[in-house]
Design an enzyme around this catalytic site. Structure first.
Site, PDB file in Angstrom:
ATOM      1  CG  ASP A 231      28.259  52.401  45.731  1.00 22.79           C
ATOM      2  OD1 ASP A 231      29.044  52.161  45.866  1.00 22.79           O
ATOM      3  OD2 ASP A 231      27.436  50.830  46.376  1.00 22.79           O
ATOM      4  CG  ASN A 239      31.227  41.805  39.391  1.00 23.02           C
ATOM      5  OD1 ASN A 239      30.749  42.209  38.710  1.00 23.02           O
ATOM      6  ND2 ASN A 239      32.490  43.059  40.208  1.00 23.02           N
ATOM      7  CG  ASP A 248      34.395  44.690  34.106  1.00 21.75           C
ATOM      8  OD1 ASP A 248      34.379  45.512  35.172  1.00 21.75           O
ATOM      9  OD2 ASP A 248      35.506  44.257  33.584  1.00 21.75           O
ATOM     10  CD  GLU A 275      31.674  48.479  44.256  1.00 22.34           C
ATOM     11  OE1 GLU A 275      30.980  48.554  45.547  1.00 22.34           O
ATOM     12  OE2 GLU A 275      32.182  48.066  43.940  1.00 22.34           O
TER      13      GLU A 275
END
Length: 371
Positions: A231, A239, A248, A275
């Site tokens: 993770d 983000n 991304d 993620e």
């Protein structure tokens, strides 16, 4: 009752109606052969075998072209005499009477091969030759080549039969190639349906399928299985601070690093969700799985992907939960996912950017393997 039955008479001893009957039978048999055989090579071989067996044709061959139509690349043949090719395959369509047939797009009747400027001697006993383009809806697939030791064999009626055989062969090749293209398209679609569009690694659907298969296989063999859940730490703040395009790109880099760590033929890297990535590692003990996880964690740190909003470090880090067990067919595979998920939770609550390992002993339940 003496005499030879009409159907057993040699070609030269048959009358006109008997020859027509043979030609009709061959055409019917070729039509039947066109739908039999496990692949195109086998189908074409059955067709030339049929022609060479039933008619006074010394050589019957089908010569196939490449996709560009500039070279002959494959020949399937049958006959009663040996055949010398005009060179090793592939050979260009600028060579020989077969090449002339391709270049002109028309059938070529050679009544006397010794006086044809393009004939390449394949056998000195051959006297005449008939070549027909194998053409389907404007696409030239190759040439049907018939060679005879008789100078008078290729009558208009015989040639018309071979024209029909060539059309049948063209249809067969076209159908086979259409089926092959459909199979390839289906494989591509299957691959796409099993891949994550962002990272290029396996998606959740592929993971679920492979995980179930691997669980059963390891259970049957009595072998270990490790699962790593990876993770990205504090991904939402990343983000928010740097934008989704940067997020991304970070996920793609994490997927690349996971692929480099899990390269075994039976190992799998998948995007498990958001993620979170998953690595499936058969035949790994807890210490071995921990070493692989630590290697991945350190490699992510070494990339130093900027993360200005992380309370852990100024760069992207990962928390990894490792679950290890010896699968049991009587236990659902989701049990190992639950163990790895609890280990991931432990890694996060202990400060992130770390590895936590739990083993699953069936009699005692999950056991923390952290030192």
């Amino acid at each position: 009752m003496g005499g030879v039955r009409e159907k057993d008479l040699p070609w030269g001893e048959r009358d006109a109606s008997g020859r027509r009957a043979v030609l009709a039978e061959i055409l019917a048999q070729v039509s039947s052969e066109a739908f039999e055989g496990e692949n195109l090579q086998a189908v074409l071989q059955r067709i030339v075998d049929c022609v060479a067996r039933r008619l006074p044709v010394a050589i019957a061959s089908i010569i196939l072209l490449d996709e560009d139509g500039g070279h002959f690349v494959q020949e399937v043949w049958a006959g009663r005499i040996g055949l010398d090719l005009p060179g090793d395959l592939p050979w260009p369509v600028t060579v020989g009477a077969a090449g002339r047939c391709v270049r002109s797009g028309r059938a070529q009747l050679i009544a006397d091969v010794q006086h044809d400027p393009d004939y390449v001697p394949g056998n000195r006993d051959v006297r005449s030759e008939y070549l027909v383009p194998i053409l389907h809806r404007g696409r030239l697939h190759g040439v049907l080549n018939l060679e005879s030791t008789r100078a008078d064999f290729f009558t208009p009626e015989v040639c018309a039969t071979f024209d029909a055989v060539a059309s049948q062969v063209a249809g067969t090749i076209h159908l086979t190639r259409v089926v092959l293209e459909l199979e390839q398209a289906n494989r591509r679609l299957q691959l796409l349906s099993m891949s994550d569009g962002l990272t290029g690694i396996a998606n959740r659907r592929c993971f679920d399928q492979r995980f179930a298969e691997t669980w059963r296989r390891q259970a049957e063999a009595g072998r270990l299985l490790a699962l790593l859940l990876v993770d990205a730490d504090c991904f939402k703040p990343l983000n928010d601070a740097c934008g989704h395009l940067y997020g991304d790109e970070c996920l793609r880099e994490l997927a690349r690093l996971c692929r480099e760590v899990a390269r075994g033929p039976d190992e799998l890297v998948a995007r498990y969700g958001g993620e979170e990535l998953a690595l499936l590692l058969p035949d790994h003990t807890a210490p071995q799985a921990r070493r692989r996880a630590e290697c991945l964690r350190r490699r992510v740190e070494a990339e130093r992907l900027a993360h200005p909003a992380s309370p852990v470090a100024p760069h992207v880090t990962v928390s990894i939960g490792v679950g290890v067990t010896r699968p049991d067919a009587s236990i659902p595979d989701q049990a190992l996912i639950a163990v790895a998920d609890r280990a991931l939770y432990a890694a996060k609550t202990r400060g992130r950017n770390r590895v936590a390992v739990r083993t699953m002993a069936h009699a005692r339940g999950p056991r923390d393997a952290d030192r």
